[in-house]
Design a protein around this motif. Structure first.
Motif, PDB file in Angstrom:
ATOM      1  N   SER A   2      21.733 -68.969 -17.362  1.00 17.34           N
ATOM      2  CA  SER A   2      21.659 -68.364 -17.515  1.00 17.34           C
ATOM      3  C   SER A   2      20.793 -67.298 -16.816  1.00 17.34           C
ATOM      4  N   TYR A   5      20.733 -59.934 -16.362  1.00 13.11           N
ATOM      5  CA  TYR A   5      21.589 -58.892 -15.692  1.00 13.11           C
ATOM      6  C   TYR A   5      20.588 -56.811 -16.618  1.00 13.11           C
ATOM      7  N   ILE A  21      30.883 -58.277 -16.669  1.00 16.28           N
ATOM      8  CA  ILE A  21      30.251 -59.096 -16.355  1.00 16.28           C
ATOM      9  C   ILE A  21      30.829 -59.837 -18.447  1.00 16.28           C
ATOM     10  N   SER A  24      34.191 -60.737 -19.650  1.00 17.40           N
ATOM     11  CA  SER A  24      34.963 -62.226 -18.722  1.00 17.40           C
ATOM     12  C   SER A  24      34.118 -63.389 -19.274  1.00 17.40           C
ATOM     13  N   LEU A  26      30.545 -64.014 -17.909  1.00 11.74           N
ATOM     14  CA  LEU A  26      29.978 -64.127 -17.406  1.00 11.74           C
ATOM     15  C   LEU A  26      28.003 -64.065 -17.882  1.00 11.74           C
ATOM     16  N   SER A 149      29.922 -63.702  -7.818  1.00 12.25           N
ATOM     17  CA  SER A 149      30.128 -63.710  -9.247  1.00 12.25           C
ATOM     18  C   SER A 149      30.243 -62.699 -10.166  1.00 12.25           C
ATOM     19  N   MET A 150      28.981 -61.986 -10.283  1.00 15.86           N
ATOM     20  CA  MET A 150      28.883 -60.707 -10.893  1.00 15.86           C
ATOM     21  C   MET A 150      30.419 -59.705 -10.123  1.00 15.86           C
ATOM     22  N   SER A 153      33.902 -60.664 -11.191  1.00 12.41           N
ATOM     23  CA  SER A 153      33.763 -60.591 -12.751  1.00 12.41           C
ATOM     24  C   SER A 153      34.513 -59.027 -12.844  1.00 12.41           C
TER      25      SER A 153
END
Length: 268
Positions: A2, A5, A21, A24, A26, A149-150, A153
């Motif tokens: 993990s 953020y 974030i 979604s 994430l 990925s961020m 999202s």
């Protein structure tokens, strides 16, 4: 594994990114921390997404694996001076302010740092952002994947050369405003001929949304899609001819050039 953020600043763009974030999946709310001078903004974000909040920028910098500097450009020097001791060599630092170059901000940290420059846009608020990203040499492929990925999202994202960031500002960063102006004019035209304004906005906005989606999903050139609607002697070609006489293409290109030039001035 993990990732945590952090967001220094909690304005509209930061809120949109945090929403993407968390919504979604994430990250969980507990894996996100934001700082802001406004207690009311922090409380609203904490209640909506379950994130951690603080007024201490350094605490966010120490907490985050991926740290987003979501403050106005003129605050960058001050904020970096405040947080640089709390930023570790593994922290990914994402800059989302216009005109903030990688090299200039790398010097402000007084040490090697994993810097990323991103230009998102306001459709992030509805999960439809178009973000451009450019990386400093310090980032690994795993780091790059985490950034993508961020960004994905809350929309689409593509890598560009840093020298193209001023073009990105013109073509996607500022262009939602051009489209909004076009939508407003379309709605005014519909109102002129008797359609209720609220309904006019719905018809115009859905038409633009659908047209944009056709470009993205069919892969067809916009000119081909335009030609497909323009029947010989029909209503659409009459409208297109009028737009051409009014200089629509030249006006759009001139607007983008003005935006590009202003962005370059801000980058100096």
């Amino acid at each position: 594994m993990s990732i945590t953020y952090g967001f220094i600043g909690c304005g509209n763009m930061a809120q949109a990114m945090i929403g993407g974030i968390v919504s979604s999946g994430l990250a969980q709310g507990a894996d996100v921390m934001a700082s802001n001078p406004s207690a009311s903004k922090l409380t609203a974000m904490q209640e909506q997404y379950g994130i951690q909040t603080t007024h201490d920028n350094s605490a966010v910098a120490a907490f985050a694996d991926l740290l987003v500097l979501a403050v106005k450009p003129h605050f960058y020097e001050t904020v970096i001076e405040e947080i640089r001791d709390a930023v570790s060599e593994d922290t990914i630092v994402v800059m989302i302010a216009a005109g903030q170059k990688l090299a200039v901000n790398a010097e402000r940290f007084h040490k090697p740092v994993k810097l990323v420059r991103v230009m998102p846009n306001t459709p992030a608020l509805v999960g439809e952002a178009m973000s451009a990203v450019t990386f400093s040499d310090q980032l690994t492929q795993t780091d790059r994947d985490a950034v993508f990925s961020m960004l994905r999202s809350f929309g689409r994202a593509e890598e560009v050369a840093e020298g193209q960031m001023d073009v990105v500002t013109a073509v996607s960063g500022s262009s939602p405003a051009y489209v909004d102006l076009f939508l407003e004019a379309m709605a005014d035209g519909a109102v002129l001929h008797g359609m209720p304004r609220a309904q006019a906005y719905t018809f115009a906005a859905q038409a633009v949304l659908g047209a944009a989606k056709m470009v993205l999903e069919t892969g067809e050139h916009p000119g081909v899609l335009k030609d497909n609607v323009c029947s010989p002697g029909g209503t659409t070609i009459a409208a297109v001819a009028s737009l051409e006489r009014s200089g629509l293409r030249a006006a759009v290109m001139d607007a983008m050039d003005a935006c590009y030039q202003k962005s370059q001035e801000m980058s100096k």
